[in-house]
Design a protein around this motif. Structure first.
Motif, short mmCIF file in Angstrom:
data_model
loop_
_atom_site.label_atom_id
_atom_site.label_comp_id
_atom_site.label_asym_id
_atom_site.label_seq_id
_atom_site.Cartn_x
_atom_site.Cartn_y
_atom_site.Cartn_z
N ILE A 1 0.86 -1.18 0.00
CA ILE A 1 0.00 0.00 0.00
C ILE A 1 0.90 1.23 0.00
O ILE A 1 1.74 1.39 0.88
N GLN A 2 0.73 2.07 -1.01
CA GLN A 2 1.46 3.34 -1.08
C GLN A 2 0.49 4.47 -0.75
O GLN A 2 -0.61 4.51 -1.31
N VAL A 3 0.88 5.34 0.16
CA VAL A 3 0.06 6.49 0.51
C VAL A 3 0.88 7.75 0.24
O VAL A 3 2.01 7.87 0.72
N ARG A 4 0.32 8.67 -0.54
CA ARG A 4 1.06 9.87 -0.93
C ARG A 4 0.11 11.02 -1.23
O ARG A 4 -1.10 10.82 -1.33
N THR A 5 0.66 12.21 -1.38
CA THR A 5 -0.14 13.37 -1.76
C THR A 5 -0.25 13.46 -3.28
O THR A 5 0.46 12.75 -4.02
N ILE A 6 -1.11 14.39 -3.74
CA ILE A 6 -1.24 14.62 -5.18
C ILE A 6 0.10 15.04 -5.78
O ILE A 6 0.49 14.59 -6.86
N ALA A 7 0.80 15.92 -5.06
CA ALA A 7 2.09 16.42 -5.56
C ALA A 7 3.12 15.29 -5.67
O ALA A 7 3.86 15.20 -6.65
N MET A 8 3.18 14.44 -4.65
CA MET A 8 4.10 13.29 -4.69
C MET A 8 3.75 12.36 -5.85
O MET A 8 4.65 11.82 -6.52
N ASP A 9 2.47 12.16 -6.08
CA ASP A 9 2.02 11.27 -7.16
C ASP A 9 2.39 11.85 -8.52
O ASP A 9 2.80 11.12 -9.42
N PHE A 10 2.25 13.17 -8.65
CA PHE A 10 2.64 13.85 -9.89
C PHE A 10 4.13 13.64 -10.16
O PHE A 10 4.53 13.29 -11.27
N TRP A 11 4.97 13.86 -9.12
CA TRP A 11 6.41 13.69 -9.30
C TRP A 11 6.76 12.26 -9.70
O TRP A 11 7.55 12.03 -10.62
N ALA A 12 6.16 11.29 -9.00
CA ALA A 12 6.47 9.88 -9.26
C ALA A 12 6.08 9.48 -10.68
O ALA A 12 6.79 8.71 -11.34
N SER A 13 4.95 10.01 -11.15
CA SER A 13 4.50 9.70 -12.51
C SER A 13 5.46 10.25 -13.56
O SER A 13 5.84 9.55 -14.51
N ILE A 14 5.88 11.51 -13.38
CA ILE A 14 6.81 12.12 -14.33
C ILE A 14 8.18 11.44 -14.26
O ILE A 14 8.82 11.18 -15.28
N ASP A 15 8.62 11.12 -13.04
CA ASP A 15 9.91 10.43 -12.85
C ASP A 15 9.92 9.10 -13.61
O ASP A 15 10.89 8.77 -14.29
N HIS A 16 8.82 8.36 -13.50
CA HIS A 16 8.73 7.06 -14.18
C HIS A 16 8.81 7.24 -15.70
O HIS A 16 9.52 6.50 -16.39
N LYS A 17 8.09 8.23 -16.22
CA LYS A 17 8.07 8.46 -17.67
C LYS A 17 9.44 8.88 -18.18
O LYS A 17 9.86 8.47 -19.27
N ILE A 18 10.14 9.71 -17.41
CA ILE A 18 11.47 10.18 -17.83
C ILE A 18 12.48 9.03 -17.82
O ILE A 18 13.23 8.83 -18.77
N HIS A 19 12.48 8.25 -16.71
CA HIS A 19 13.44 7.14 -16.61
C HIS A 19 13.17 6.07 -17.67
O HIS A 19 14.10 5.37 -18.10
N TYR A 20 11.92 5.94 -18.09
CA TYR A 20 11.55 4.94 -19.10
C TYR A 20 12.21 5.24 -20.44
O TYR A 20 12.43 4.34 -21.25
#
Length: 207
Positions: free
Chosen positions: A150-169
Motif C-alpha cells: 500500500i502506497q500512501v502519498r499526496t497529489i504532488a508526490m504522485d505527480f512527481w512519481a508519474s513524471i519520474d517514471h516516464k522520464i526514466h523509461y
C-alpha cells in the motif's frame, strides 16, 4: 526437458497469481470500508483517488532479474512483495499520516514492513509512505496470506512519481543532469506539500 514439470510449474504460478487477484479484491473492499467510515465520523474525505493493480508478468520477471533471481514460484513469494499494489492519493500531507494510522490501527491487516520515504526520501528524490501487509485469502479449506503493498502519498508526490517514471523509461541510464533536476523538483514538491498543509491548518481554524 521434462514438459510435464514445466506445465506443473506454470500451473502453480497461475494459481498463485489468482490468489493475488483475490487478495487485491479483498484489500480494495477493506480499504473502501475504512475510508468511508473515516469520512462518516470526521465529515471529511481525505482521499483524492485510489488505484490498484496486479504487477504484470513482464514486470515481475524484470524485478527478479534485477535482483539476481530466476523466475520461479519460490522466488515470487520470497522476493516480490508488491505483486498486489494499492496507491492511495491524499489531498494534504497530514492526510497521508491519518490514513497510514487508520490502516495500522484498524486491526484488519498484519503489517509486515513499512517505509516512510516522506521523512527519509530515496536518493532519487522519491517520496511516499509504503506499507507491506498480509492479506488473508480464505479458500475452501485453508487460509493463505498474500503480501500486498500500500502506497500512501499526496497529489504532488504522485505527480512527481508519474513524471519520474516516464522520464526514466526513456533512458537505459538517466543522465546525471536529468537526475539532479528531478531531485531538485522533489525538494520543491516536498516544500509545496508543507506549505499547502500549513494553509489547510489555517483554513481549519476558521471552521
Amino acid at each position: 526437458m521434462d514438459l510435464s514439470s514445466e506445465f506443473n510449474k506454470d500451473d502453480k504460478i497461475s494459481e498463485f497469481m489468482l490468489k493475488n487477484e483475490f487478495a487485491k479484491q479483498l484489500l480494495e473492499a477493506q480499504l473502501s470500508v475504512l475510508i468511508k467510515e473515516f469520512e462518516y465520523k470526521n465529515h471529511y474525505n481525505p482521499i483524492e483517488h485510489v488505484k490498484s493493480r496486479i504487477k504484470s508478468d513482464e514486470s515481475i520477471r524484470d524485478k527478479l532479474k534485477r535482483k539476481g533471481y530466476e523466475y520461479s514460484l519460490e522466488n515470487l513469494k520470497s522476493h516480490v512483495h508488491d505483486i498486489v499494489g494499492i496507491r492511495i492519493v491524499c489531498s494534504f500531507l497530514s492526510d497521508v499520516y491519518e490514513i497510514v494510522d487508520l490502516i495500522k490501527n484498524s486491526g484488519q491487516f498484519e503489517i509486515v514492513a513499512e517505509k516512510d520515504y516522506i521523512e527519509t526520501p530515496k536518493e532519487t528524490g522519491y517520496i511516499s509512505y509504503h506499507l507491506i501487509v498480509n492479506v488473508p485469502v480464505y479458500l475452501n479449506k485453508d487460509t493463505e496470506y498474500i503480501e500486498a503493498e500500500i502506497q500512501v502519498r499526496t497529489i504532488a508526490m504522485d505527480f512527481w512519481a508519474s513524471i519520474d517514471h516516464k522520464i526514466h523509461y526513456k533512458f537505459l541510464e538517466t543522465p546525471k543532469d536529468v537526475q539532479n533536476d528531478l531531485y531538485a523538483c522533489s525538494l520543491a514538491i516536498k516544500a509545496l506539500d508543507n506549505r499547502m498543509n500549513q494553509l489547510n491548518e489555517i483554513v481549519h481554524k476558521y471552521d
